[in-house]
Motif scaffolding. Structure first.
Motif, PDB file in Angstrom:
ATOM      1  N   ALA A  13       1.087  -0.700   0.155  1.00 12.20           N
ATOM      2  CA  ALA A  13       0.057   0.488   0.133  1.00 12.20           C
ATOM      3  C   ALA A  13       0.785   1.195   0.314  1.00 12.20           C
ATOM      4  N   ASP A  14       1.898   1.660   0.801  1.00  9.85           N
ATOM      5  CA  ASP A  14       2.624   2.511   0.470  1.00  9.85           C
ATOM      6  C   ASP A  14       3.741   2.490  -0.419  1.00  9.85           C
ATOM      7  N   LEU A  15       3.777   0.667  -1.680  1.00  8.38           N
ATOM      8  CA  LEU A  15       4.191   1.576  -3.282  1.00  8.38           C
ATOM      9  C   LEU A  15       3.391   1.935  -3.593  1.00  8.38           C
ATOM     10  N   PHE A  16       2.007   2.009  -2.954  1.00  7.44           N
ATOM     11  CA  PHE A  16       1.157   2.736  -4.060  1.00  7.44           C
ATOM     12  C   PHE A  16       0.880   4.641  -3.723  1.00  7.44           C
ATOM     13  N   ALA A  17       0.814   4.119  -2.726  1.00  9.77           N
ATOM     14  CA  ALA A  17       1.104   5.744  -2.321  1.00  9.77           C
ATOM     15  C   ALA A  17       2.083   6.478  -2.524  1.00  9.77           C
ATOM     16  N   GLN A  18       3.037   6.373  -3.232  1.00 10.63           N
ATOM     17  CA  GLN A  18       4.014   6.721  -3.670  1.00 10.63           C
ATOM     18  C   GLN A  18       4.226   7.359  -4.958  1.00 10.63           C
ATOM     19  N   GLN A  19       3.258   6.321  -5.652  1.00  6.34           N
ATOM     20  CA  GLN A  19       2.735   6.349  -6.697  1.00  6.34           C
ATOM     21  C   GLN A  19       2.049   7.278  -7.412  1.00  6.34           C
ATOM     22  N   ASP A  20       1.385   7.893  -6.155  1.00  4.83           N
ATOM     23  CA  ASP A  20       0.452   8.929  -6.128  1.00  4.83           C
ATOM     24  C   ASP A  20      -0.181   8.648  -8.061  1.00  4.83           C
ATOM     25  N   GLU A  21      -0.584   7.895  -8.354  1.00  4.36           N
ATOM     26  CA  GLU A  21      -1.823   7.629  -9.801  1.00  4.36           C
ATOM     27  C   GLU A  21      -2.905   6.569  -9.093  1.00  4.36           C
ATOM     28  N   GLU A  22      -4.053   7.369  -9.115  1.00  3.48           N
ATOM     29  CA  GLU A  22      -5.635   7.202  -8.964  1.00  3.48           C
ATOM     30  C   GLU A  22      -6.122   5.797  -9.553  1.00  3.48           C
ATOM     31  N   GLY A  23      -6.603   4.712  -9.185  1.00  2.00           N
ATOM     32  CA  GLY A  23      -6.840   3.617  -9.940  1.00  2.00           C
ATOM     33  C   GLY A  23      -5.598   2.419 -10.435  1.00  2.00           C
ATOM     34  N   LEU A  24      -4.751   2.806  -9.519  1.00  2.00           N
ATOM     35  CA  LEU A  24      -3.437   1.799 -10.307  1.00  2.00           C
ATOM     36  C   LEU A  24      -4.099   0.760  -8.874  1.00  2.00           C
ATOM     37  N   GLY A  25      -2.775  -0.522 -10.011  1.00  2.00           N
ATOM     38  CA  GLY A  25      -3.522  -1.442  -8.849  1.00  2.00           C
ATOM     39  C   GLY A  25      -2.506  -3.047  -9.217  1.00  2.00           C
ATOM     40  N   LEU A  26      -2.605  -3.556  -8.783  1.00  2.00           N
ATOM     41  CA  LEU A  26      -1.279  -4.527  -8.556  1.00  2.00           C
ATOM     42  C   LEU A  26      -2.095  -5.756  -9.474  1.00  2.00           C
ATOM     43  N   LYS A  27      -1.763  -6.003 -10.804  1.00  2.00           N
ATOM     44  CA  LYS A  27      -1.661  -7.257 -11.268  1.00  2.00           C
ATOM     45  C   LYS A  27      -0.757  -8.256 -10.764  1.00  2.00           C
ATOM     46  N   THR A  35       4.755 -25.182 -15.346  1.00  2.00           N
ATOM     47  CA  THR A  35       6.101 -25.852 -16.081  1.00  2.00           C
ATOM     48  C   THR A  35       7.289 -25.447 -14.561  1.00  2.00           C
ATOM     49  N   PRO A  36       8.412 -26.089 -14.814  1.00  2.00           N
ATOM     50  CA  PRO A  36       9.360 -25.966 -13.624  1.00  2.00           C
ATOM     51  C   PRO A  36       9.916 -24.393 -13.731  1.00  2.00           C
ATOM     52  N   ALA A  37       9.618 -23.636 -14.420  1.00  2.00           N
ATOM     53  CA  ALA A  37      10.350 -22.569 -14.944  1.00  2.00           C
ATOM     54  C   ALA A  37       9.452 -21.539 -13.731  1.00  2.00           C
ATOM     55  N   ALA A  38       8.091 -21.814 -13.519  1.00  2.00           N
ATOM     56  CA  ALA A  38       7.376 -20.643 -13.658  1.00  2.00           C
ATOM     57  C   ALA A  38       7.280 -20.045 -12.812  1.00  2.00           C
ATOM     58  N   ALA A  39       6.933 -19.084 -12.812  1.00  2.00           N
ATOM     59  CA  ALA A  39       7.764 -17.027 -12.294  1.00  2.00           C
ATOM     60  C   ALA A  39       6.599 -16.791 -11.813  1.00  2.00           C
ATOM     61  N   VAL A  40       6.141 -16.347  -9.951  1.00  2.00           N
ATOM     62  CA  VAL A  40       4.862 -15.513 -10.102  1.00  2.00           C
ATOM     63  C   VAL A  40       5.312 -13.884 -10.351  1.00  2.00           C
ATOM     64  N   THR A  41       4.942 -13.051 -11.126  1.00  2.00           N
ATOM     65  CA  THR A  41       5.444 -11.817 -11.109  1.00  2.00           C
ATOM     66  C   THR A  41       3.840 -10.872 -10.329  1.00  2.00           C
ATOM     67  N   PHE A  42       4.734  -9.277 -10.184  1.00  2.00           N
ATOM     68  CA  PHE A  42       3.425  -8.727 -10.585  1.00  2.00           C
ATOM     69  C   PHE A  42       4.308  -6.956 -10.640  1.00  2.00           C
ATOM     70  N   ASN A  43       2.998  -6.591 -10.982  1.00  2.00           N
ATOM     71  CA  ASN A  43       3.461  -4.930 -11.400  1.00  2.00           C
ATOM     72  C   ASN A  43       2.396  -4.311 -11.183  1.00  2.00           C
ATOM     73  N   PHE A  44       2.514  -3.265 -11.669  1.00  2.00           N
ATOM     74  CA  PHE A  44       1.122  -2.368 -11.410  1.00  2.00           C
ATOM     75  C   PHE A  44       0.480  -1.550 -12.536  1.00  2.00           C
ATOM     76  N   CYS A  45      -0.928  -1.943 -12.621  1.00  2.00           N
ATOM     77  CA  CYS A  45      -1.673  -1.921 -13.054  1.00  2.00           C
ATOM     78  C   CYS A  45      -3.269  -1.133 -13.203  1.00  2.00           C
ATOM     79  N   PHE A  62      -4.749  -1.414  -1.202  1.00  2.00           N
ATOM     80  CA  PHE A  62      -4.931  -1.506  -3.066  1.00  2.00           C
ATOM     81  C   PHE A  62      -5.878  -2.878  -3.374  1.00  2.00           C
ATOM     82  N   ASP A  63      -6.267  -2.352  -4.808  1.00  2.00           N
ATOM     83  CA  ASP A  63      -6.379  -3.850  -4.999  1.00  2.00           C
ATOM     84  C   ASP A  63      -5.589  -4.814  -5.955  1.00  2.00           C
ATOM     85  N   ALA A  64      -5.537  -6.105  -5.226  1.00  2.00           N
ATOM     86  CA  ALA A  64      -4.873  -7.484  -6.424  1.00  2.00           C
ATOM     87  C   ALA A  64      -6.133  -7.246  -7.473  1.00  2.00           C
ATOM     88  N   PHE A  65      -5.098  -7.915  -9.063  1.00  2.00           N
ATOM     89  CA  PHE A  65      -5.563  -8.315  -9.980  1.00  2.00           C
ATOM     90  C   PHE A  65      -5.414  -9.423 -10.409  1.00  2.00           C
TER      91      PHE A  65
END
Length: 192
Positions: A13-27, A35-45, A62-65
């Motif tokens: 939530a603090d990271l989102f507050a630093q962005q200061d953008e309305e409607g930003l979420g976490l994808k 697969t064995p190469a699977a990796a979880v990613t987080f991105n602003f969206c 914040f909201d996550a999607f």
């Protein structure tokens, strides 16, 4: 399904507050899910930019999607905040992201694909290469597509092919030959 600890929620939530953008979420996505190469990613969206298969999950600040296709892979996952000295970082435990190794009685194609993803491609990645299974013929010839790396360097490609062949044949002795889908040296029944 997807737990974010209270400490991690405050941090995000603090990271989102630093962005200061309305409607930003976490994808939250998974690259190479199952697969064995699977990796979880987080991105602003922004929610408006996501497809209809993404569902919203509300957290503190914040909201996550998450894409519905990844629900099973993210089942029992947890995001936590880890403190290392004066720095903090998010860690994720996603026990279902990589899927399971095929059972002993699984089809050969499934077992070879898993071995390629788990063992072969991580080794080839250091050379900028990768390999994909194209097919297994009725004569038990395994046809592979070698990609990346030094495409024009035939000696490197032959060395990689020989290494992959030795590795796969040692695990699956029922394989007769490993063939490169782009090999045009044989004119009879040439691939591609």
């Amino acid at each position: 399904m997807f737990n974010i600890t209270d400490e991690a929620q405050i941090y995000v939530a603090d990271l989102f507050a630093q962005q200061d953008e309305e409607g930003l979420g976490l994808k939250v996505d998974i690259e190479k899910a199952g697969t064995p190469a699977a990796a979880v990613t987080f991105n602003f969206c922004y929610e408006k930019d996501l497809g209809k298969t993404y569902f919203k999950f509300e957290y503190k600040g914040f909201d996550a999607f998450i894409d519905e296709a990844n629900f099973d892979y993210l089942k029992d996952s947890e995001v936590a905040l880890k403190e290392e000295g004066s720095s903090k970082k998010l860690t994720i435990t996603a026990p279902n992201a990589k899927g399971e190794a095929p059972k002993e009685d699984a089809p050969l194609e499934e077992k070879i694909k898993y071995t390629i993803a788990a063992e072969v491609n991580p080794q080839l990645a250091s050379h900028g290469g990768f390999v994909d299974l194209v097919e297994i013929t009725k004569d038990m010839d395994v046809i592979l597509n070698f990609g990346g790396g030094c495409q024009g360097c035939s000696s490197v490609k032959v060395t990689l092919k020989n290494g992959v062949e030795a590795q796969l044949k040692s695990i699956y002795p029922e394989i007769n030959n490993i063939l490169d889908v782009t090999d045009h040296s044989q004119k009879e029944n040439a691939y591609m």
